[in-house]
Design a protein around this motif. Structure first.
Motif, short mmCIF file in Angstrom:
data_model
loop_
_atom_site.label_atom_id
_atom_site.label_comp_id
_atom_site.label_asym_id
_atom_site.label_seq_id
_atom_site.Cartn_x
_atom_site.Cartn_y
_atom_site.Cartn_z
N ASN A 156 27.20 80.42 -106.24
CA ASN A 156 27.25 79.13 -105.54
C ASN A 156 27.71 78.04 -106.48
OD1 ASN A 156 26.63 79.99 -102.99
ND2 ASN A 156 24.40 79.82 -103.31
N TRP A 157 27.24 78.15 -107.73
CA TRP A 157 27.69 77.18 -108.74
C TRP A 157 29.20 77.35 -108.97
CZ3 TRP A 157 30.10 78.07 -113.38
CH2 TRP A 157 30.30 76.93 -114.19
N VAL A 158 29.65 78.63 -109.07
CA VAL A 158 31.08 78.92 -109.28
C VAL A 158 31.90 78.30 -108.15
CG1 VAL A 158 32.84 80.75 -109.36
CG2 VAL A 158 30.70 81.05 -110.61
N ILE A 159 31.44 78.52 -106.92
CA ILE A 159 32.21 78.03 -105.75
C ILE A 159 32.36 76.50 -105.83
CG2 ILE A 159 32.19 77.77 -103.23
CD1 ILE A 159 30.65 80.49 -103.12
N ARG A 160 31.24 75.81 -106.05
CA ARG A 160 31.29 74.33 -106.11
C ARG A 160 32.23 73.85 -107.20
NH1 ARG A 160 25.76 74.51 -105.60
NH2 ARG A 160 25.10 74.22 -103.44
N GLN A 161 32.06 74.45 -108.39
CA GLN A 161 32.86 74.03 -109.54
C GLN A 161 34.35 74.32 -109.30
OE1 GLN A 161 31.46 72.47 -112.29
NE2 GLN A 161 33.62 72.06 -112.76
N ALA A 162 34.65 75.49 -108.78
CA ALA A 162 36.05 75.90 -108.58
C ALA A 162 36.73 75.01 -107.54
CB ALA A 162 36.11 77.36 -108.17
#
Ligand code: C2E
Ligand code: CA
Ligand code: CA
Length: 650
Positions: A462-468
């Motif tokens: 979820n962190w990856v998705i937001r950041q990306a």
């Protein structure tokens, strides 16, 4: 003899073995023998009515008393036809004329509260060497229900009788628990047999006590104490005993340690009764798969061990591990038909190759099982030396990973995916990077495995998705706003019920459209629920998010299912590109198949100009690899808006 004996609470008397009479008795003994006076008792002739078995026993005892030994037995007396029972302590007493008599002390019922013991009156019988019955005392006759029984009729098992004879021959005696025939039934006795030789005649003297109830309890207890009551498999103690016998027999063996994945969740959400049912069902499945070889044990809560001698192993260890894994993994239907997926992780080790002591060998299998859990669960791993150290490292990593987001140790690198036809960047693939404070740089593969095994994968991705998504807007700024972001999603995360809605929410929050995002999934993740119209993959597709099949060709090679998967792009794994210099037919074939299904081919791992040219000549336009660009940070790309390679190609 004088006063002190008269005051004793127990009956004490001296029996003259040679003359079959009582030569002295205290007051309690007079009571016991129902005697009017000491004189009356002294005149009783005990030869009359006593069996050869008793007389012979006493003659044998006489010998024993000379050696300073004592005897203790439960006897039944019938003075004046009144039945009395007592524990008789017998020892030697030298008479004035030098002969050896017997000093008896009787503990009567009132002095021994334990009724159980009193039941086991000594039964005496004597036999000729060939087993022919000579005589028996009344308790024997009453209990066995026969006046005359051969030794081979009395003893149930021929093998036991042979053992008794062997022991009598070699040491003159036998002691042990033996199953005897009694009034048509089989009953346990403790047997004390001696080879007696009197008057030049050899005979077998047997003293026996009924121990049936105690024996049954003992056996039940023994079984219980080695058996897990819930599952009926061996328990820890049973297993340790088994392994000890393997070691005593100098037998090499294998141990398979199984631990259920997610059992705690079942227990917590559906209750312990349901958990118990799951354990029972797992045990039954285990037992059914084990080829009736080896031994299965419930080692603890949701841990099972199966062990088997190496010479009896029905299959090679790795094949067996998988078989056990598949046997245990199943869908269990709880109350109201609620389905629960049960799976396990398996670790195996071999004695004495991996460990010398029982504890060591179990620890090795445990370490291998732990490794299986740490590296993705539902796996089987064989023990390797050094695994404990690796486990320790993985344990530290797992602990650190939970803090990694908060401590800002995670970052993303991006690798461009080029369209070689238009010479434009089609998209960026987001790849995780973890600089762990205590253990340094951790590879993306390992990071993801730990995240999956610890359940942290959801929060991390979820962190990856937001950041990306946030970074995609940066990439688009001042450049092509058709560039998309490709994000790797673990099968575990995809399986979350709210995955699609949660992704949609993040896309909206970032001010982007579903079409701006590609989700990269492996074949394994995609095949789950392939026929389900409403599966998360199908929902993603309907939402408009692009779907890429990652590492195509390395999983179950789902060529046959490809048409069913709603993917737009198929990423052919880099291992295929490595071969194109020698032979490009495989990649050509796969590409044609992909195209015929209306999907686009992407080739990963393009490292050289030659590879790029061969692949392009096959008509494959989407390329990714070090030849174009290594994964780099957003900052890197921002500082060099156009990749040097693109300029070169252009
Ligand atoms: P992947 O999805 O197959 O990602 C491509 C991997 O190949 C990346 O490794 C990339 O650095 C490497 N690669 C790219 N071009 C070349 C090349 O020309 N030659 C060679 N030899 N390698 C190349 P990386 O970054 O170590 O990532 C490894 C794997 O970790 C990824 O494989 C992906 O499966 C996983 N991963 C990374 N980030 C995430 C994430 O956020 N979620 C999930 N589920 N998996 C992730
Ligand atoms: Ca990928
Ligand atoms: Ca890949």
């Amino acid at each position: 003899m004088n006063d002190p004996f008269s005051k004793l609470k127990t009956a004490v008397w001296v029996y003259d073995i040679d003359n079959f009479c009582i030569s002295w008795a205290n007051e309690k003994a007079l009571e016991l023998w129902e005697a009017d006076s000491p004189e009356e008792l002294r005149t009783r002739d005990f030869k009359v009515g006593s069996s050869d078995a008793v007389r012979s026993s006493l003659l044998d005892y006489q010998q024993a008393f000379r050696r300073g030994e004592t005897r203790g037995e439960f006897w039944t007396f019938t003075p004046k036809d009144i039945v009395k029972k007592a524990l008789l302590i017998m020892s030697g007493h030298v008479l004035k004329d030098g002969r050896m008599a017997m000093l008896c002390e009787a503990l009567t019922l009132d002095l021994i509260p334990d009724m159980e013991l009193v039941g086991s009156t000594v039964m005496m019988s004597s036999y000729q060497l060939d087993g022919t019955f000579i005589s028996a005392n009344p308790p024997f006759k009453e209990d066995i229900g026969s006046e005359d029984i051969r030794l081979d009729e009395l003893i149930v098992m021929g093998s036991k009788l042979a053992q008794i004879y062997t022991s009598l021959e070699s040491s003159g005696q036998f002691k042990g628990d033996v199953l005897c025939r009694r009034q048509g039934m089989e009953v346990w006795y403790h047997l004390d047999a001696t080879l007696s030789s009197q008057d030049g005649m050899k005979k077998i003297l047997i003293h026996q006590y009924n121990i049936h109830n105690r024996k049954l309890q003992e056996r039940a207890f023994e079984k219980d104490s080695h058996t897990d009551l819930l599952t009926g498999l061996l328990n820890r103690r049973g297993l340790f005993d088994r392994l000890q016998s393997y070691r005593d027999e100098k037998k090499h063996f294998a141990i398979f340690y199984l631990d259920l994945d997610g059992f705690k969740m079942i227990n917590d959400s559906f209750g312990h009764a349901c958990g118990d049912q799951v354990l029972k069902s797992v045990s039954a499945r285990l037992s059914a798969t084990l080829f009736s070889k080896g031994h299965a044990c419930r080692f603890g809560g949701d841990e099972f061990i199966w062990t088997c001698g190496l010479d009896e192993l029905p299959l090679p260890i790795d094949v067996l591990s998988d078989k056990l894994l598949n046997a245990v993994s199943h869908t269990f239907y709880g109350e109201f038909g609620v389905p629960m997926d049960v799976a396990a992780s398996v670790g195996s080790a071999i004695y004495p190759q991996d460990g010398i002591t029982t504890q060591e060998i179990i620890s090795c299998a445990d370490a291998a099982m732990y490794m299986a859990k740490r590296t993705g669960k539902r796996r089987a791993v064989c023990y390797r030396p050094g695994m404990e150290k690796e486990n320790k490292r993985l344990g530290i990593l797992a602990q650190n990973l939970s803090q990694a987001i908060k401590n800002r140790e995670l970052s993303l690198h991006y690798q461009p995916i080029y369209h070689v036809g238009t010479n434009k960047i089609d998209s960026y693939e987001a790849l995780i990077r973890w600089q762990c404070e205590s253990l340094g740089y951790i590879s993306a593969d390992e990071t993801i495995r730990i995240a999956e095994s610890t359940g942290l994968i959801h929060s991390i991705e979820n962190w990856v998705i937001r950041q990306a998504l946030q970074d995609l807007k940066e990439f688009r700024e001042g450049s092509d706003d058709s560039i998309r972001m490709s994000i790797n999603i673990s099968g575990l995360h995809l399986a979350q019920a709210d995955f699609v809605s949660s992704l949609e929410e993040k896309i909206i929050q970032a001010g982007l459209k579903p079409q701006d995002v590609i989700v990269e999934l492996t074949e394994t993740a995609l095949l789950d629920g392939i026929d389900d119209e409403d599966s998360n993959v199908n929902q993603l597709h309907k939402l408009g998010v692009g779907i890429s099949i990652d590492d195509f060709g390395t999983g179950y090679s789902s060529l046959a299912y490809l048409h069913k998967i709603p993917a737009d792009v198929v990423k052919i794994d880099k291992s295929f590109v490595e071969q194109v210099g020698k032979d490009s037919r495989t990649i050509d074939y796969i590409h044609r198949l992909i195209s015929s299904l209306g999907k686009t081919t992407l080739v990963e791992g393009v490292e050289t100009q030659e590879q790029k040219e061969i692949v392009q000549a096959l008509g494959i336009n989407l390329h990714q690899g070090y030849w174009f660009s290594r994964p780099q940070s957003l900052m890197f790309f921002k500082s060099q808006p156009i990749s040097p390679r693109v300029i070169e190609i252009g």
